[in-house]
Write a protein that holds these residues in place. Structure first.
Motif, mmCIF file in Angstrom:
data_model
loop_
_atom_site.group_PDB
_atom_site.id
_atom_site.type_symbol
_atom_site.label_atom_id
_atom_site.label_comp_id
_atom_site.label_asym_id
_atom_site.label_seq_id
_atom_site.Cartn_x
_atom_site.Cartn_y
_atom_site.Cartn_z
ATOM 1 N N ALA A 1 0.837 -1.206 0.000
ATOM 2 C CA ALA A 1 0.000 0.000 0.000
ATOM 3 C C ALA A 1 0.870 1.253 0.000
ATOM 4 O O ALA A 1 0.653 2.184 -0.790
ATOM 5 N N PHE A 2 1.864 1.292 0.871
ATOM 6 C CA PHE A 2 2.784 2.437 0.912
ATOM 7 C C PHE A 2 3.486 2.628 -0.436
ATOM 8 O O PHE A 2 3.600 3.748 -0.948
ATOM 9 N N ALA A 3 3.983 1.534 -1.001
ATOM 10 C CA ALA A 3 4.791 1.637 -2.228
ATOM 11 C C ALA A 3 3.944 2.114 -3.403
ATOM 12 O O ALA A 3 4.355 3.003 -4.166
ATOM 13 N N VAL A 4 2.745 1.550 -3.544
ATOM 14 C CA VAL A 4 1.890 1.902 -4.681
ATOM 15 C C VAL A 4 1.408 3.348 -4.567
ATOM 16 O O VAL A 4 1.488 4.125 -5.521
ATOM 17 N N VAL A 5 0.916 3.726 -3.378
ATOM 18 C CA VAL A 5 0.406 5.090 -3.195
ATOM 19 C C VAL A 5 1.526 6.109 -3.410
ATOM 20 O O VAL A 5 1.349 7.113 -4.111
ATOM 21 N N LEU B 1 4.423 5.830 -5.068
ATOM 22 C CA LEU B 1 4.917 5.893 -6.450
ATOM 23 C C LEU B 1 3.889 6.543 -7.378
ATOM 24 O O LEU B 1 4.236 7.371 -8.227
ATOM 25 N N ALA B 2 2.620 6.181 -7.205
ATOM 26 C CA ALA B 2 1.587 6.761 -8.076
ATOM 27 C C ALA B 2 1.539 8.279 -7.928
ATOM 28 O O ALA B 2 1.441 9.010 -8.915
ATOM 29 N N LEU B 3 1.633 8.751 -6.665
ATOM 30 C CA LEU B 3 1.580 10.204 -6.457
ATOM 31 C C LEU B 3 2.874 10.881 -6.890
ATOM 32 O O LEU B 3 2.861 12.025 -7.352
ATOM 33 N N ALA B 4 3.990 10.175 -6.745
ATOM 34 C CA ALA B 4 5.271 10.754 -7.168
ATOM 35 C C ALA B 4 5.333 10.868 -8.689
ATOM 36 O O ALA B 4 5.997 11.753 -9.224
ATOM 37 N N ASP B 5 4.631 9.990 -9.396
ATOM 38 C CA ASP B 5 4.657 9.991 -10.863
ATOM 39 C C ASP B 5 3.484 10.733 -11.494
ATOM 40 O O ASP B 5 3.466 10.931 -12.707
ATOM 41 N N ALA B 6 2.491 11.128 -10.692
ATOM 42 C CA ALA B 6 1.302 11.781 -11.255
ATOM 43 C C ALA B 6 1.671 13.117 -11.900
ATOM 44 O O ALA B 6 2.677 13.737 -11.547
ATOM 45 N N ALA B 7 0.836 13.543 -12.842
ATOM 46 C CA ALA B 7 1.133 14.793 -13.559
ATOM 47 C C ALA B 7 1.155 15.991 -12.614
ATOM 48 O O ALA B 7 1.977 16.893 -12.751
ATOM 49 N N GLU B 8 0.240 15.986 -11.632
ATOM 50 C CA GLU B 8 0.107 17.144 -10.731
ATOM 51 C C GLU B 8 0.226 16.698 -9.279
ATOM 52 O O GLU B 8 -0.028 15.535 -8.954
ATOM 53 N N LEU B 9 0.535 17.671 -8.408
ATOM 54 C CA LEU B 9 0.413 17.416 -6.970
ATOM 55 C C LEU B 9 -1.054 17.170 -6.663
ATOM 56 O O LEU B 9 -1.931 17.649 -7.388
ATOM 57 N N LEU B 10 -1.330 16.444 -5.596
ATOM 58 C CA LEU B 10 -2.731 16.288 -5.183
ATOM 59 C C LEU B 10 -3.305 17.677 -4.913
ATOM 60 O O LEU B 10 -2.595 18.548 -4.405
ATOM 61 N N PRO B 11 -4.601 17.882 -5.215
ATOM 62 C CA PRO B 11 -5.215 19.176 -4.878
ATOM 63 C C PRO B 11 -5.022 19.493 -3.395
ATOM 64 O O PRO B 11 -5.220 18.628 -2.551
ATOM 65 N N ARG B 12 -4.604 20.737 -3.096
ATOM 66 C CA ARG B 12 -4.499 21.185 -1.705
ATOM 67 C C ARG B 12 -5.894 21.295 -1.122
ATOM 68 O O ARG B 12 -6.876 21.306 -1.858
ATOM 69 N N GLY B 13 -5.997 21.506 0.145
ATOM 70 C CA GLY B 13 -7.316 21.809 0.690
ATOM 71 C C GLY B 13 -7.361 21.607 2.179
ATOM 72 O O GLY B 13 -6.727 20.720 2.717
ATOM 73 N N ILE B 14 -8.093 22.488 2.836
ATOM 74 C CA ILE B 14 -8.299 22.363 4.271
ATOM 75 C C ILE B 14 -9.528 21.471 4.457
ATOM 76 O O ILE B 14 -10.512 21.609 3.739
ATOM 77 N N SER B 15 -9.465 20.568 5.411
ATOM 78 C CA SER B 15 -10.591 19.670 5.643
ATOM 79 C C SER B 15 -11.861 20.459 5.880
ATOM 80 O O SER B 15 -11.858 21.466 6.585
#
Ligand SMILES: [Zn+2]
Length: 473
Positions: free
Chosen positions: A437-441, A443-457
């Motif tokens: 789970a750690f490795a897939v998540v 790597l997928a985020l490290a290789d994604a085109a963009e950073l995850l959307p920011r946001g306050i909960s």
């Protein structure tokens, strides 16, 4: 690239299923468990402020450096330390019985209030099951007594307030000590320690320790029958002065955007009981093994994947807060996601995720990659004790969610902060799935085109709507 919604499944890079196969049934399987066992069997429990923890940290630094492909360093912080000393509790009336106990972190000892040569105190007890009952008894009922809390377990988050606040609240009514039923849903005579906190400005600080569920219930039964319950308590814990520890930071450098980060983490310190194999040896070693897995498979991420092994979590998130203060200005807009594991490394079922709806809808696409191991559940929350603080800067954070099949959701708290936190709790196949789970998540985020959307909960997708078309490519 931004674009319309696409099904993630049809574009799935086979690398993610290769990682899962490698860790769960290939050459990577069993490694996290084996490495953790070797480590905790050698170093044992690792309370912050001990030489043993610092030796364990130095050992891990050398091990990470020896892999040859990571940039490794440590970051020091200092804090006011606390040490346990000789300690014991005994029921002296209506019968004699040893009470297994553990002083709570930050507690004062008994010597200051003792008129006995061995530094112990002895007093009659008042047994209550709630703060309301304590308040009803007031000064008249409590002054000069030891308060025993026999609160029912209503979930860790609810019941832990008796451990953290019980001594302060009893002290205001003139109690001389507080004995607190361990915060656990299950017990075989084991005390569970943890931190307690004195309210600022409290006139008198009184000793606080945890006792077993069984003894709290025993004393409550006797007390309700109207018999005298009397306890002798000796605790020689107290301040250890200013101490230092270190967080470990190890970077698997990104090939295209090395300044942008995905952080995987756990905490390397533990309580001074058991082996700290579960809390948080399991989390720390699964995070570490995920980075080692990417190295072993020759996978180089586009962004940097940073492993952080925090120290001092158990004594007030010392390392996590130090890391935030040191790096918030530099990194708040460069971290795509931080994933911690500090609630057990049983079978993974998903993770929490902070941020806005836009964050979560993007992140769900990543979690869907974990479908082969059944870990796609996303729970909105700002969990991950060492990284929660980043959520207020808009950085998405998550905590790995796990469950032991056939056991209740709070199985973790059977062992938490007790002598039972040993390697026996861990299971190699479950740990492999956590590593995957750690490795897939990461790597997928490290290789994604963009950073995850920011946001306050709590923010709705509409407030940062331009980010809602994030797509995993
Ligand atoms: Zn922990």
């Amino acid at each position: 690239m931004y674009g319309g919604y696409q099904s993630t499944k049809q574009n799935l890079d086979p690398v993610y299923s290769q990682i899962i196969d490698y860790v769960t049934k290939g050459d990577g399987s069993g490694k996290a468990y084996k490495n953790l066992a070797t480590f905790v069997d050698r170093f044992g429990s690792r309370k912050v402020g001990t030489q043993r923890l610092e030796d364990a940290i130095s050992h891990l630094v050398s091990e990470l450096e020896s892999l040859g492909s990571l940039k490794v360093h440590t970051e020091s912080f200092s804090f006011e330390g606390w040490q346990r000393g000789a300690e014991s509790a005994e029921l002296v009336a209506p019968l004699s019985k040893r009470l297994p106990m553990l002083s709570l972190g930050s507690s004062v000892g008994t010597a200051a209030a003792s008129d006995s040569a061995d530094g112990s105190i002895e007093a009659d007890c008042v047994v209550v099951e709630s703060f309301n009952e304590l308040d009803r008894l007031g000064k008249a009922g409590i002054s000069g007594k030891i308060v025993v809390y026999n609160q029912l377990y209503k979930g860790y988050g609810v019941s832990v307030q008796y451990r953290t606040d019980g001594a302060s609240r009893a002290s205001k009514y003139g109690a001389v000590a507080a004995l607190i039923r361990s915060v656990t849903p299950f017990s075989i005579g084991s005390p569970h320690t943890g931190m307690q906190e004195y309210e600022p400005g409290l006139p008198v600080q009184i000793p606080a320790c945890c006792i077993t569920v069984e003894d709290a219930e025993l004393m409550h039964r006797i007390y309700k029958r109207g018999d005298k319950v009397r306890v002798r308590l000796r605790m020689s814990c107290g301040s250890a002065g200013v101490q230092e520890s270190r967080n470990i930071v190890a970077d698997l450098e990104g090939s295209e955007k090395p300044q942008e980060l995905v952080v995987v983490c756990g905490h390397i310190d533990s309580w001074d009981v058991g082996q700290g194999a579960m809390d948080d040896g399991g989390g720390a070693f699964c995070a570490m093994q995920s980075v080692r897995t990417l190295l072993e498979m020759g996978l180089r991420p586009r962004r940097t994947i940073r492993l952080v092994l925090f120290s001092g979590e158990e004594f007030g998130i010392l390392g996590g807060n130090a890391y935030y203060e040191r790096h918030k200005a530099e990194l708040a807009d460069k971290i795509s996601f931080m994933l911690e594991s500090d609630s057990g490394t049983f079978g993974p079922i998903g993770t929490t995720c902070s941020g806005s709806e836009a964050t979560r809808s993007a992140y769900q696409q990543v979690l869907n990659l974990l479908e082969p191991i059944g870990a796609t559940t996303l729970v909105p929350s700002t969990d991950g004790p060492d990284i929660t603080v980043w959520a207020k800067s808009g950085v998405p954070v998550g905590d790995l969610l796990t469950k032991r099949a056939g056991q209740p959701d709070d199985f973790y708290f059977y062992f938490h902060h007790s002598e039972g936190d040993m390697m026996t709790v861990q299971d190699p196949a479950e740990m492999d799935r956590c590593v995957a789970a750690f490795a897939v998540v990461s790597l997928a985020l490290a290789d994604a085109a963009e950073l995850l959307p920011r946001g306050i909960s709590g923010a709705s997708a509409g407030e940062d709507g331009l980010l809602s078309d994030w797509v995993l490519v």
